[in-house]
Design a protein around this motif. Structure first.
Motif, mmCIF file in Angstrom:
data_model
loop_
_atom_site.group_PDB
_atom_site.id
_atom_site.type_symbol
_atom_site.label_atom_id
_atom_site.label_comp_id
_atom_site.label_asym_id
_atom_site.label_seq_id
_atom_site.Cartn_x
_atom_site.Cartn_y
_atom_site.Cartn_z
ATOM 1 N N ARG A 137 0.881 -1.171 0.000
ATOM 2 C CA ARG A 137 0.000 0.000 0.000
ATOM 3 C C ARG A 137 0.917 1.219 0.000
ATOM 4 N NH1 ARG A 137 -0.963 3.453 3.913
ATOM 5 N NH2 ARG A 137 -0.409 1.969 5.534
ATOM 6 N N GLU A 144 -8.029 -13.885 1.990
ATOM 7 C CA GLU A 144 -9.206 -13.190 1.455
ATOM 8 C C GLU A 144 -10.414 -13.392 2.373
ATOM 9 O OE1 GLU A 144 -11.474 -12.696 -2.825
ATOM 10 O OE2 GLU A 144 -10.303 -14.498 -2.473
ATOM 11 N N ASN A 171 -6.388 -6.491 4.896
ATOM 12 C CA ASN A 171 -7.037 -5.248 5.342
ATOM 13 C C ASN A 171 -6.446 -4.777 6.669
ATOM 14 O OD1 ASN A 171 -8.623 -5.618 3.124
ATOM 15 N ND2 ASN A 171 -10.532 -5.846 4.237
ATOM 16 N N ARG A 172 -6.235 -5.709 7.580
ATOM 17 C CA ARG A 172 -5.694 -5.352 8.895
ATOM 18 C C ARG A 172 -4.227 -4.922 8.798
ATOM 19 N NH1 ARG A 172 -8.573 -9.931 10.509
ATOM 20 N NH2 ARG A 172 -6.684 -11.179 10.650
ATOM 21 N N GLN A 189 -9.821 -11.470 5.678
ATOM 22 C CA GLN A 189 -9.476 -10.056 5.492
ATOM 23 C C GLN A 189 -8.173 -9.681 6.207
ATOM 24 O OE1 GLN A 189 -11.476 -7.952 3.450
ATOM 25 N NE2 GLN A 189 -12.257 -9.973 2.937
ATOM 26 N N ASN A 192 -3.958 -1.589 6.728
ATOM 27 C CA ASN A 192 -4.832 -0.518 7.235
ATOM 28 C C ASN A 192 -5.664 0.147 6.132
ATOM 29 O OD1 ASN A 192 -3.886 -0.870 9.873
ATOM 30 N ND2 ASN A 192 -2.135 0.457 9.462
ATOM 31 N N THR A 193 -6.215 -0.637 5.254
ATOM 32 C CA THR A 193 -7.068 -0.146 4.178
ATOM 33 C C THR A 193 -7.939 -1.293 3.687
ATOM 34 O OG1 THR A 193 -7.087 1.069 2.086
ATOM 35 C CG2 THR A 193 -5.407 -0.617 2.325
ATOM 36 N N SER A 194 -8.921 -0.990 2.857
ATOM 37 C CA SER A 194 -9.729 -2.072 2.279
ATOM 38 C C SER A 194 -9.069 -2.532 0.981
ATOM 39 C CB SER A 194 -11.153 -1.602 2.017
ATOM 40 O OG SER A 194 -11.161 -0.551 1.079
ATOM 41 N N VAL A 195 -8.846 -3.819 0.891
ATOM 42 C CA VAL A 195 -8.172 -4.407 -0.262
ATOM 43 C C VAL A 195 -9.220 -4.909 -1.239
ATOM 44 C CG1 VAL A 195 -6.568 -6.194 -1.014
ATOM 45 C CG2 VAL A 195 -6.194 -5.021 1.161
ATOM 46 N N ASP A 196 -9.081 -4.500 -2.497
ATOM 47 C CA ASP A 196 -10.027 -4.863 -3.546
ATOM 48 C C ASP A 196 -9.885 -6.346 -3.909
ATOM 49 O OD1 ASP A 196 -12.036 -4.210 -5.394
ATOM 50 O OD2 ASP A 196 -10.557 -4.013 -6.997
#
Length: 91
Positions: free
Chosen positions: A29, A61, A67-68, A64, A71-75
Motif C-alpha cells: 500500500r 481473502e 485489510n488489517r 481479510q 490498514n485499508t480495504s483491499v479490492d
C-alpha cells in the motif's frame, strides 16, 4: 574463503511462518492508498508478505488479513492477481 550471502527472511501474515524473501509474494500500500502486488519486492510503501500457496491466499481473502495489515480495504482484484501469479508459477 568465500562468504555466502545471508538470505533475508520474512514472515507470512497468514501462516506466521518465516520464509526466504524470494519464496513469498509482497503486497504493497503506497502513500496514495493504492494496493497492488509487488513482483520486484522493492516498491515504496507498507508491505505484507504472503506464501505462494492458493490455500493461503484464499484464507487471507476470507479473513481479510491484508485489510488489517495494510490498514485499508483491499479490492478483490488484488486477490485475483495474487491467484493468477501463483498459477503462473506452478506452470
Amino acid at each position: 574463503m568465500a562468504r555466502s550471502k545471508k538470505q533475508p527472511l520474512r514472515k507470512c501474515i497468514v501462516t506466521q511462518e518465516m520464509y526466504p524473501k524470494k519464496q513469498l509474494i509482497r503486497v504493497v500500500r503506497n502513500k496514495e492508498g493504492e494496493v497492488f502486488v509487488d513482483e520486484s519486492g522493492k516498491r515504496n510503501g507498507r508491505g505484507a508478505y504472503l506464501s505462494r500457496d492458493l490455500d493461503v491466499i484464499e484464507k487471507a481473502e476470507k479473513n481479510q488479513v491484508l485489510n488489517r495489515h495494510l490498514n485499508t480495504s483491499v479490492d478483490a482484484a488484488v486477490y485475483e492477481e495474487l491467484k493468477t501469479a501463483i498459477k503462473a508459477d506452478e506452470k
